[in-house]
Scaffold this motif. Structure first.
Motif, mmCIF file in Angstrom:
data_model
loop_
_atom_site.group_PDB
_atom_site.id
_atom_site.type_symbol
_atom_site.label_atom_id
_atom_site.label_comp_id
_atom_site.label_asym_id
_atom_site.label_seq_id
_atom_site.Cartn_x
_atom_site.Cartn_y
_atom_site.Cartn_z
ATOM 1 N N HIS A 19 0.862 -1.187 0.000
ATOM 2 C CA HIS A 19 0.000 0.000 0.000
ATOM 3 C C HIS A 19 0.895 1.232 0.000
ATOM 4 C CE1 HIS A 19 -3.440 -2.579 1.220
ATOM 5 N NE2 HIS A 19 -2.501 -3.223 1.906
ATOM 6 N N LEU A 20 0.593 2.194 -0.867
ATOM 7 C CA LEU A 20 1.378 3.418 -0.961
ATOM 8 C C LEU A 20 0.437 4.619 -1.008
ATOM 9 C CD1 LEU A 20 3.976 5.069 -1.391
ATOM 10 C CD2 LEU A 20 3.779 4.579 -3.850
ATOM 11 N N GLY A 21 0.533 5.480 0.004
ATOM 12 C CA GLY A 21 -0.246 6.707 0.031
ATOM 13 C C GLY A 21 0.626 7.892 -0.370
ATOM 14 N N VAL A 22 0.155 8.674 -1.331
ATOM 15 C CA VAL A 22 0.846 9.898 -1.742
ATOM 16 C C VAL A 22 -0.074 11.063 -1.389
ATOM 17 C CG1 VAL A 22 1.968 11.155 -3.607
ATOM 18 C CG2 VAL A 22 1.985 8.648 -3.607
ATOM 19 N N LEU A 23 0.281 11.783 -0.331
ATOM 20 C CA LEU A 23 -0.612 12.816 0.201
ATOM 21 C C LEU A 23 -0.655 14.047 -0.690
ATOM 22 C CD1 LEU A 23 0.447 12.570 3.947
ATOM 23 C CD2 LEU A 23 -1.462 11.427 2.808
ATOM 24 N N ASN A 24 0.482 14.445 -1.236
ATOM 25 C CA ASN A 24 0.583 15.624 -2.090
ATOM 26 C C ASN A 24 2.029 15.729 -2.569
ATOM 27 O OD1 ASN A 24 2.003 17.137 0.193
ATOM 28 N ND2 ASN A 24 -0.043 16.861 1.070
ATOM 29 N N ILE A 25 2.237 16.495 -3.626
ATOM 30 C CA ILE A 25 3.585 16.781 -4.123
ATOM 31 C C ILE A 25 3.645 18.278 -4.382
ATOM 32 C CG2 ILE A 25 5.351 16.266 -5.851
ATOM 33 C CD1 ILE A 25 3.810 13.646 -6.417
ATOM 34 N N GLN A 26 4.320 19.010 -3.490
ATOM 35 C CA GLN A 26 4.280 20.460 -3.527
ATOM 36 C C GLN A 26 5.670 21.051 -3.315
ATOM 37 O OE1 GLN A 26 1.185 20.483 -0.397
ATOM 38 N NE2 GLN A 26 -0.146 21.488 -1.874
ATOM 39 N N LYS A 27 5.761 22.366 -3.348
ATOM 40 C CA LYS A 27 7.038 23.034 -3.163
ATOM 41 C C LYS A 27 7.584 22.754 -1.767
ATOM 42 C CE LYS A 27 6.047 26.892 -6.286
ATOM 43 N NZ LYS A 27 5.909 28.354 -6.411
ATOM 44 N N ASP A 28 8.883 22.450 -1.717
ATOM 45 C CA ASP A 28 9.483 22.133 -0.422
ATOM 46 C C ASP A 28 10.996 22.088 -0.569
ATOM 47 O OD1 ASP A 28 9.312 21.385 2.339
ATOM 48 O OD2 ASP A 28 9.795 19.341 1.762
ATOM 49 N N GLN A 29 11.705 22.685 0.377
ATOM 50 C CA GLN A 29 13.169 22.611 0.447
ATOM 51 C C GLN A 29 13.804 22.878 -0.920
ATOM 52 O OE1 GLN A 29 13.816 18.709 2.274
ATOM 53 N NE2 GLN A 29 14.100 19.715 4.239
ATOM 54 N N VAL A 30 13.688 24.121 -1.346
ATOM 55 C CA VAL A 30 14.112 24.471 -2.705
ATOM 56 C C VAL A 30 15.590 24.175 -2.936
ATOM 57 C CG1 VAL A 30 14.598 26.881 -2.091
ATOM 58 C CG2 VAL A 30 14.023 26.296 -4.447
ATOM 59 N N GLN A 31 16.427 24.308 -1.892
ATOM 60 C CA GLN A 31 17.859 24.057 -2.090
ATOM 61 C C GLN A 31 18.166 22.572 -2.219
ATOM 62 O OE1 GLN A 31 16.507 24.078 0.845
ATOM 63 N NE2 GLN A 31 17.932 24.083 2.557
ATOM 64 N N ARG A 32 17.207 21.731 -1.877
ATOM 65 C CA ARG A 32 17.387 20.274 -1.960
ATOM 66 C C ARG A 32 16.587 19.662 -3.101
ATOM 67 N NH1 ARG A 32 14.556 15.970 1.528
ATOM 68 N NH2 ARG A 32 15.917 14.149 1.466
ATOM 69 N N ASN A 33 15.363 20.152 -3.289
ATOM 70 C CA ASN A 33 14.438 19.515 -4.222
ATOM 71 C C ASN A 33 14.215 20.284 -5.516
ATOM 72 O OD1 ASN A 33 14.020 17.463 -2.374
ATOM 73 N ND2 ASN A 33 12.222 18.438 -1.467
ATOM 74 N N GLY A 34 14.553 21.572 -5.538
ATOM 75 C CA GLY A 34 14.251 22.341 -6.730
ATOM 76 C C GLY A 34 12.745 22.442 -6.919
ATOM 77 N N GLU A 35 12.277 22.165 -8.116
ATOM 78 C CA GLU A 35 10.857 22.228 -8.422
ATOM 79 C C GLU A 35 10.124 20.955 -7.977
ATOM 80 O OE1 GLU A 35 9.598 25.585 -9.110
ATOM 81 O OE2 GLU A 35 8.273 24.171 -10.126
ATOM 82 N N PRO A 36 8.829 21.041 -7.639
ATOM 83 C CA PRO A 36 8.082 19.839 -7.252
ATOM 84 C C PRO A 36 8.064 18.758 -8.329
ATOM 85 C CG PRO A 36 6.852 21.818 -6.692
ATOM 86 C CD PRO A 36 8.024 22.273 -7.492
ATOM 87 N N ASP A 37 8.156 19.151 -9.598
ATOM 88 C CA ASP A 37 8.124 18.145 -10.654
ATOM 89 C C ASP A 37 9.317 17.195 -10.581
ATOM 90 O OD1 ASP A 37 5.724 18.893 -11.768
ATOM 91 O OD2 ASP A 37 6.627 20.376 -13.093
ATOM 92 N N TYR A 38 10.409 17.639 -9.990
ATOM 93 C CA TYR A 38 11.562 16.754 -9.786
ATOM 94 C C TYR A 38 11.176 15.608 -8.847
ATOM 95 C CZ TYR A 38 16.127 15.273 -7.959
ATOM 96 O OH TYR A 38 17.210 14.543 -7.551
ATOM 97 N N ILE A 39 10.502 15.946 -7.745
ATOM 98 C CA ILE A 39 10.037 14.922 -6.802
ATOM 99 C C ILE A 39 8.927 14.085 -7.434
ATOM 100 C CG2 ILE A 39 8.964 14.540 -4.554
ATOM 101 C CD1 ILE A 39 11.898 15.432 -4.463
ATOM 102 N N TYR A 40 8.061 14.725 -8.205
ATOM 103 C CA TYR A 40 6.983 14.000 -8.889
ATOM 104 C C TYR A 40 7.552 12.880 -9.761
ATOM 105 C CZ TYR A 40 3.369 13.130 -12.414
ATOM 106 O OH TYR A 40 2.477 12.535 -13.269
ATOM 107 N N GLN A 41 8.599 13.178 -10.510
ATOM 108 C CA GLN A 41 9.183 12.165 -11.383
ATOM 109 C C GLN A 41 9.810 11.030 -10.582
ATOM 110 O OE1 GLN A 41 8.791 11.830 -14.553
ATOM 111 N NE2 GLN A 41 7.691 13.775 -14.819
ATOM 112 N N LYS A 42 10.415 11.357 -9.433
ATOM 113 C CA LYS A 42 10.987 10.316 -8.578
ATOM 114 C C LYS A 42 9.891 9.373 -8.062
ATOM 115 C CE LYS A 42 15.336 12.189 -6.846
ATOM 116 N NZ LYS A 42 16.073 10.961 -7.175
#
Length: 458
Positions: free
Chosen positions: A133-156
């Motif tokens: 089971h995998l819950g994905v609550l949201n994918i939003q802006k966070d820790q810009v110096q680590r994650n950049g844009e949310p789409d980077y995390i979305y693709q991961k």
């Protein structure tokens, strides 16, 4: 059983014992660090972990609260649960959970494994422990110096979802990136349900959407056109539609919170009324996810009602203290994240009494590069807060106090109602609060500053 694994497990248990005696604050992570030194595939070597009873919870906001809530509901149903509710959500933290719940002779001993998982660690952890089971609550802006844009995390996250064809997904129907994860590549129609899971959503409690010159939207995760939010619940979430490809929400949600009554501290879902113990709007999505998941797991309605009635969140999210006749309500946010700031602002705006708003963003120094910013405040709508009865505003901090004050001025706060303290001196901040006429004070700053102010309050 692998000899290295037995050595790693034994070393981890010794480390856990040492932490309990000598360094309790390190006990959620260090045993896992030690075990992984001996066996880097430690997680995959644990016997008895069943994918069908393994739950991963990831996303930008709400992971800790949602994990704590699900664990509480499962335990209310009489099940045993191994979990990392301390927030240690990377590989060493997960290894520590398994060390605690694994017997050398019997293997994993709990009924369920429920884990909060860091978005960037999801791929490596899933390779060793495939979740059922995998819950994905949201994918939003966070820790810009680590994650950049949310789409980077979305693709991961999408890469992990695509690599786990058997996983049962639980997706936020009101957040476009999360919602799109369960769709097959050719699914572009509004409301088509995820191909491998369930969705949850929250009906907007206020149909009057406030707009200002800084309002932002997001590109459609399917075709990159502009997403149109018909109604919003919190920042970046609500009833949405892409008019180019017709990708949208609300036609196929498995679990929908139908009505919300903040005054009565209750909400309804599927004909049942539940207690709303925490009034910040973003908590509603944690409740919706918990109900969606637990219903699919077979937890009965009466148990869920009891569980949400007795649920107590982890400490430090919303607290208060007094200082010279003032009640100071602290609202914790993630400074690297505009959505949690917006949720705090929305909560403040529902209080129409005269109030003081104290805002003090700090330097973010958890890892290099350190930085401070006000650009996330321009992703937020301050309008409802400004209209709700602000008596005075205090902006403090030795880096961006003046910039923060400018953002309030752009939102419509008169300059004469803003006090600026361009330092982090605790007594100066408390003196400014004490000098205000209104006794109802809301404070937004980082947790360590709150703790210092609370210690010095009188």
């Amino acid at each position: 059983m692998f000899p290295l694994f037995l050595i790693a497990l034994f070393a981890g248990k010794l480390s856990a014992l040492a932490c309990r005696i000598l360094a309790p604050t390190r006990g959620s992570n260090l045993p896992g660090v030690v075990a992984l030194k001996f066996d880097r595939n430690f997680l995959s070597h644990v016997r008895g972990v069943q994918p069908g009873k393994t739950i991963f919870i990831t996303g930008t906001n709400g992971k800790s609260t949602a994990t704590t809530m699900v664990v509480h509901a499962l335990r209310e149903a009489g099940l045993t649960v191994a979990t990392n509710t301390e927030g240690a959500n990377m590989m060493p933290g997960v290894a520590t959970v398994l060390i605690r719940s694994t017997k050398i002779t019997r293997g994993f001993t709990s009924d369920f494994l429920v884990l909060e998982i860091d978005e960037r660690s999801l791929a490596t952890i899933s390779q060793q422990i495939p979740p059922g089971h995998l819950g994905v609550l949201n994918i939003q802006k966070d820790q810009v110096q680590r994650n950049g844009e949310p789409d980077y995390i979305y693709q991961k996250i999408k890469t992990v979802v695509d690599s786990l064809p058997e996983v049962k997904l639980y997706l936020n129907d009101d957040e476009p990136r999360s919602r799109s994860l369960g769709l097959p590549p050719n699914a572009l129609t509004q409301g088509e349900p995820p191909s491998a899971g369930s969705t949850f959503s929250v009906t907007a409690w206020d149909e009057q959407s406030h707009h200002d010159q800084w309002e932002v939207t997001m590109p459609c995760p399917r075709c990159a056109a502009e997403i149109d939010f018909h109604t919003r619940t919190i920042a970046g979430m609500g009833e949405f539609l892409c008019h180019r490809c017709n990708f949208g929400s609300r036609q196929g949600s498995s679990t929908v919170i139908d009505t919300v009554d903040f005054l009565a501290q209750s909400f309804t879902c599927g004909g049942e009324t539940y207690h709303l113990g925490y009034l910040a709007p973003y908590f509603l999505y944690n409740y919706a996810f918990c109900l969606c998941l637990c219903t699919q797991l077979g937890i009965d309605g009466a148990t869920l009602v009891r569980a949400l009635e007795s649920f107590t969140n982890i400490s430090g999210r919303m607290e208060s203290f007094t200082h010279q006749g003032k009640t100071i309500n602290y609202m914790r946010i993630k400074q690297e994240n505009p959505e949690t700031l917006q949720s705090a602002l929305d909560t403040l705006a529902r209080d129409s009494s005269p109030k003081v708003f104290v805002l003090g963003p700090a330097v973010i120094d958890d890892f290099i590069p350190h930085y401070s910013n006000t650009f996330y405040t321009f992703d937020c709508d301050f309008g409802p807060l400004v209209d709700s009865g602000l008596d005075r505003c205090i902006c403090f901090g030795d880096t961006i106090a003046w910039d923060t004050a400018n953002r309030l001025i752009y939102a419509g706060v008169p300059r004469e109602k803003i006090d600026i303290i361009d330092s982090d001196h605790d007594q100066q901040i408390l003196n400014a609060i004490a000098a205000c006429e209104a006794t109802n004070v809301y404070l937004i700053t980082w947790i360590k500053k709150f703790q210092k102010l609370k210690e010095q309050a009188s």
